[in-house]
Design a protein around this motif. Structure first.
Motif, PDB file in Angstrom:
ATOM      1  N   MET E   1     -14.008  42.343  10.091  1.00 45.33           N
ATOM      2  CA  MET E   1     -14.293  40.840  10.032  1.00 45.33           C
ATOM      3  C   MET E   1     -13.305  39.838  10.122  1.00 45.33           C
ATOM      4  O   MET E   1     -12.162  39.700   9.860  1.00 45.33           O
ATOM      5  N   ASN E  32     -19.058  40.578  12.230  1.00 46.27           N
ATOM      6  CA  ASN E  32     -18.723  40.323  10.814  1.00 46.27           C
ATOM      7  C   ASN E  32     -17.672  39.181  10.799  1.00 46.27           C
ATOM      8  O   ASN E  32     -16.879  39.259  11.517  1.00 46.27           O
ATOM      9  N   VAL E  72     -22.229  39.997   7.178  1.00 48.75           N
ATOM     10  CA  VAL E  72     -21.910  41.201   7.691  1.00 48.75           C
ATOM     11  C   VAL E  72     -22.973  42.069   8.261  1.00 48.75           C
ATOM     12  O   VAL E  72     -24.337  41.864   7.601  1.00 48.75           O
ATOM     13  N   SER E 128     -28.673  40.835   8.696  1.00 52.33           N
ATOM     14  CA  SER E 128     -27.226  40.622   8.479  1.00 52.33           C
ATOM     15  C   SER E 128     -27.450  40.498   6.841  1.00 52.33           C
ATOM     16  O   SER E 128     -28.518  39.868   6.244  1.00 52.33           O
TER      17      SER E 128
END
Lengths: 188, 188, 188, 188, 188, 188
Positions: E1, E32, E72, E128
């Motif tokens: 991320m 992400n 995400v 997502s």
């Protein structure tokens, strides 16, 4: 699956109820739901889900129908949507049998003596499975060329009772399906 | 969905056919399949799928059954498995109706005049959905306390024809379900 | 996967064919499909799928292309979409090798002697995986700054035969991929 | 995708490396991985994944192979596994082309002048996709009836360099596939 | 991320940042991401995600907020979205505890002495999971009837440092979650 | 999510409770469940889920623990499992805060003044997500080298009340997570 049978008023079906969260937006019902209501059916082209019908420029109309709007959030998949739809149609045929009406089911269509009693569609939204089933109360306002029949002709005149009874039965069917899915171990 | 009706021999069901790829391993049938065969049923405890039965120490036995083993690879999910199972059971009831046999379906059980005609289980393997349905040909070798009935008592004596007819009908039902899942646009 | 090679007319690609059910809406092809056609390419900004291109304000244009539109309903996932796209591009390179054309593949781009032969995009709709591949027939109408090449320059002049041959080959590749996915047991 | 090329020792492949988390258990590599190693191949029947081979009682053997073990955790699906496998095989053919070796790919098999260079399998565990590819270094210890070829015969004698080069190339291919899957908007 | 803390300018939140690929479209961040920025909040009705709020005609406003936009791509599911949202809110409470601020978390709401510090929503796009969290810097411009509090009143005056610190902490939390998901074998 | 707090007896945890349907098999609890019980902890190597621990040959032992076994059937995914685990751990820390105990959470570990209070693991079975959390009642029987602490040392002596209170709180947290996942529309 929460059941709502709308008895205090008529509601028309124009196809927009097939969208996700329709039951929550309109009735505050969270999660899996079955809403049963009664009213006209006139699906706008922009709301039509069945591309086969769109390609054939079919009209989807009836002046007086009992409508079932199902939403299930457990699994987003068109094959599951189509399977659940057929099971619900089969269950409705079983209930009609209890009323003494002999039906023939062809996929998601119910026929009585070759005359069409119902319409139905099943699809997905990005978050849920949605099914619409419509059963003619009277065979009026039907597109030309369709040989239709309605509940009244079949001797089912207490429509509210029919709505209540079928609604409860479909919810029970779903709860049994769900329960059985949880009590089995996986196979190798 | 490919159909195989095994007519040239008897095959017993001990529960192991519920495993993944059973049809491919034994008959070379690749992909979705329905295998119909006839034989005894005696499910070993180690192969039992229904944990409710395991908890109740139920026996699953019958001396003479028609067996249906379904495998679907499209979607691995127990809710879908359970829904498809109920639809197939409903379809079998519709076919029995065509034979003139009036049935009552309770979830995945078929009853005729309160007597149990069938057993069934639906689950997943890590790669597929699996369903077993067994229909008594004769009500023999059934666990004590179960009031069972068989096809013969119901007047269905040409068992091979019944196997063929129900097999074809279930495959057609699945193909219709599948086709319908592909012709609908998604809803918002 | 059903194949349709459109030979009787030219069709332009403006990007809208990337939407779900395009093959069913336009040609009645249900389920997995590959449609091969020929025409201009001029993707409208509103239809652009590649956000990298959008961010760079790239134009996607060519006066004369062979287009491939793939739709697969088995699995809705962008990683799968991207993998299938690269495999199909690799297969096209293999076919070009059979024509005697030596290519270099960089991900989803085909180059011949450093000149760009193709464009491609892969994504998902809420119900399917979609891939577009375009191969220049002539290097005309290409955005400035792109050093492009077309099939004609490479000596492939029978474009209809190329469309037919590549179409069949890609469908065979997919069918092999699908078959192999069904014949393997799961691993622990 | 993390790459490990095992150069300091030989490791044999008996099929057990196809299990989930093999790279993590043995080398501490967390997440997506490609492990390249060299050694004999002799797959035990209990580890065989290809049911077609099991049904045909095929042996999977070679005295000297380069092995690739791929594990991807992003998506658990056999169709994706099979697609990724074919893409990796196609990429290996492209690298062999750079070595001047002309190959023919049939699905997941690599042939050189009609002689088999490789074996491969792709499947899922309950948490990952797994692929094994084996390339003969020498055509020794091959099951009877298989006309095989090895890298040495093809003039590729620096096997460690080949392992390193192909390993890096496959990882780059996967990273490109993954990156492209993230840069596209969804289509309607 | 990937983390981006926007410090060089104010950015307002009108709800449109909840759409898929917002971080990639606006900042070129692939995959992400967590983007932290500061500005007003005034969610347009057309962008509202919480149907409960829509039904109650709630306004979502604040003159000065720290905003967190999470995306995400690993898993598209609203239950996962809702779980991740609560974990991130819990983590923010833990960081606030490190600042000496005692909070009470109710689901996705943060309270200090009964006064509301934050707003949040979590949902899915077709590709997502998306989460928005907003934390009041000052309790100004808040809808009537909401007893709100802001970071400044709580003694947190270095807002940029707070943005940086919480941003890093949330990304570390996600990376730990992800890592742990990869190091466990599956259970029977 | 159904809650069962086992108070009438001690039950030891050897790791086997991590298997699917453990709550249904042992207590008849169908569907999502949280079972709280008290007893020794001694995880057999064959039941260990954390491969990192296996690689390090760690022992997982404690003489007196409160155990939580969670099973969720909605979604089978290790990233979701790991996220839900961390949220439940964070919630337990919040409850401990209500008891006046100041904790530090590191992922799925709870520390009090640098001493370890808990163990936890989260994974999937082929049909569910499973989480185990163990909290020391006393720091006895702990593997050497681990500086542990127990509830009693922290002044929490009414263990049954703690079991009841944390059990109810975790179930409420899950129900809130679930409810919120159903009330949001999807984003573009």
């Amino acid at each position: 699956m929460e059941l709502l049978v709308v008895k205090d008023r008529r509601m028309d079906y124009d196809g927009s109820a097939i969208r996700s969260h329709w039951a929550y937006r309109n009735f505050g019902i969270l999660g899996n739901s079955l809403v049963v209501f009664r009213g006209r059916c006139d699906v706008k082209v922009g709301e039509m889900i069945d591309i086969e019908d769109l390609r054939a420029s079919k009209e989807i109309r009836s002046d007086n129908m009992v409508h079932y709007i199902v939403e299930v959030f457990d699994l987003v998949n068109t094959l599951f949507a189509s399977t659940l739809q057929k099971l619900f149609i089969a269950k409705l045929c079983e209930v009609l049998g209890d009323y003494g009406v002999k039906t023939t089911r062809k996929g998601d269509d119910i026929y009585v003596n070759g005359r069409k009693l119902s319409i139905s569609i099943a699809t997905v939204s990005p978050v849920s499975v949605k099914v619409h089933i419509g059963i003619n109360v009277e065979a009026k306002g039907i597109p030309e060329g369709v040989d239709a029949v309605g509940l009244r002709e079949l001797g089912i005149t207490d429509v509210e009772d029919f709505m209540e009874r079928t609604g409860r039965t479909l919810v029970e069917e779903f709860e049994k399906v769900k329960k059985d899915s949880l009590k089995v171990r996986w196979a190798q």
